[in-house]
Design an enzyme around this catalytic site. Structure first.
Site, PDB file in Angstrom:
ATOM      1  N   LYS A  44       0.829  -1.214   0.000  1.00 55.35           N
ATOM      2  CA  LYS A  44       0.000   0.000   0.000  1.00 55.35           C
ATOM      3  C   LYS A  44       0.861   1.260   0.000  1.00 55.35           C
ATOM      4  CE  LYS A  44      -2.431  -1.170   3.778  1.00 55.35           C
ATOM      5  NZ  LYS A  44      -3.423  -1.035   4.864  1.00 55.35           N
ATOM      6  N   LYS A  46       2.924   2.035   2.469  1.00 53.67           N
ATOM      7  CA  LYS A  46       2.946   2.535   3.853  1.00 53.67           C
ATOM      8  C   LYS A  46       4.065   1.836   4.614  1.00 53.67           C
ATOM      9  CE  LYS A  46      -1.494   3.805   5.949  1.00 53.67           C
ATOM     10  NZ  LYS A  46      -2.500   3.377   6.909  1.00 53.67           N
TER      11      LYS A  46
HETATM   12  N1  CTP Z   1      -9.468   6.149  12.154  1.00 60.62           N
HETATM   13  C1  CTP Z   1     -10.452   6.994  12.673  1.00 60.62           C
HETATM   14  N2  CTP Z   1     -10.123   8.275  13.054  1.00 60.62           N
HETATM   15  C2  CTP Z   1      -8.861   8.719  12.930  1.00 60.62           C
HETATM   16  C3  CTP Z   1      -7.838   7.858  12.414  1.00 60.62           C
HETATM   17  C4  CTP Z   1      -8.179   6.565  12.031  1.00 60.62           C
HETATM   18  O1  CTP Z   1     -11.620   6.615  12.786  1.00 60.62           O
HETATM   19  N3  CTP Z   1      -8.587   9.968  13.287  1.00 60.62           N
HETATM   20  C5  CTP Z   1      -9.848   4.807  11.737  1.00 60.62           C
HETATM   21  C6  CTP Z   1      -9.628   4.583  10.246  1.00 60.62           C
HETATM   22  O2  CTP Z   1     -10.710   5.119   9.508  1.00 60.62           O
HETATM   23  C7  CTP Z   1      -9.565   3.067  10.180  1.00 60.62           C
HETATM   24  C8  CTP Z   1      -8.895   2.702  11.526  1.00 60.62           C
HETATM   25  O3  CTP Z   1      -9.026   3.850  12.365  1.00 60.62           O
HETATM   26  O4  CTP Z   1     -10.860   2.507  10.173  1.00 60.62           O
HETATM   27  C9  CTP Z   1      -7.428   2.346  11.342  1.00 60.62           C
HETATM   28  O5  CTP Z   1      -6.868   3.399  10.598  1.00 60.62           O
HETATM   29  P1  CTP Z   1      -5.357   3.517  10.152  1.00 60.62           P
HETATM   30  O6  CTP Z   1      -5.306   3.816   8.706  1.00 60.62           O
HETATM   31  O7  CTP Z   1      -4.574   2.397  10.673  1.00 60.62           O
HETATM   32  O8  CTP Z   1      -4.966   4.833  11.001  1.00 60.62           O
HETATM   33  P2  CTP Z   1      -4.570   6.283  10.590  1.00 60.62           P
HETATM   34  O9  CTP Z   1      -4.286   7.006  11.864  1.00 60.62           O
HETATM   35  O10 CTP Z   1      -5.582   6.903   9.658  1.00 60.62           O
HETATM   36  O11 CTP Z   1      -3.180   6.013   9.830  1.00 60.62           O
HETATM   37  P3  CTP Z   1      -2.460   6.782   8.611  1.00 60.62           P
HETATM   38  O12 CTP Z   1      -2.203   8.185   9.030  1.00 60.62           O
HETATM   39  O13 CTP Z   1      -1.187   5.978   8.421  1.00 60.62           O
HETATM   40  O14 CTP Z   1      -3.410   6.665   7.436  1.00 60.62           O
END
Ligand code: CTP
Length: 134
Positions: A44, A46
């Site tokens: 992805k 990441k």
């Molecule tokens: N999520 C959420 N609210 C946030 C961050 C994440 O509800 N502020 C939710 C995402 O929508 C997903 C889950 O938590 O369903 C896991 O998200 P993930 O992508 O692992 O976390 P992120 O913090 O969004 O990571 P990144 O910045 O790497 O995208």
């Protein structure tokens, strides 16, 4: 017994994650998290700070999480729904309408939950970097 299934990387576990997991679990009685493996994250584009085993142990310590399974491909979702008898798949609203999940509607309920504003793993990484620079 309503079984809920959700997916994510859950790096640097934060309150946005906890909010999502709490609301997902509240939709049913048993919450399964498909946790992106390091290899799938690479696919992805990441890179997680914590490796899969560490992220898994942290998620398993969260009271809303009943089971953590590996998320290794985009295509495994339907198989997971069937294997784990999921009634509901929950995703954050960043995935709303995505063809990666929409087809699951034929097999289970699909629910998108609003993200918690103002926080993400990427955000934390950027901010920590700024603190280091000061
Ligand atoms: N999520 C959420 N609210 C946030 C961050 C994440 O509800 N502020 C939710 C995402 O929508 C997903 C889950 O938590 O369903 C896991 O998200 P993930 O992508 O692992 O976390 P992120 O913090 O969004 O990571 P990144 O910045 O790497 O995208």
């Amino acid at each position: 017994m309503i079984r809920v299934l959700t997916y994510g990387t859950y790096d640097l576990l934060h309150y946005g994650h906890i909010n999502l997991l709490r609301r997902a679990r509240a939709l049913g009685d048993y919450l399964i998290v498909g946790l992106s493996t390091d290899r799938f994250n690479a696919l992805k584009g990441k890179t997680a700070f914590h490796d899969y085993e560490t992220r898994k142990r942290m998620l398993e310590a969260v009271r809303y999480v009943d089971l953590v399974i590996p998320e290794e491909t985009w295509e495994q979702k339907l198989g997971d729904v069937q294997t784990y008898k999921a009634d509901i798949v929950v995703m954050g609203s960043d995935w709303k309408g995505s063809p990666r999940f929409e087809y699951l509607r034929d097999y289970c309920q699909l629910v998108y939950l609003d993200r918690t504003p103002g926080i993400s793993s990427s955000d934390i990484k950027e901010k920590l970097h700024l603190i280091k620079e000061e």
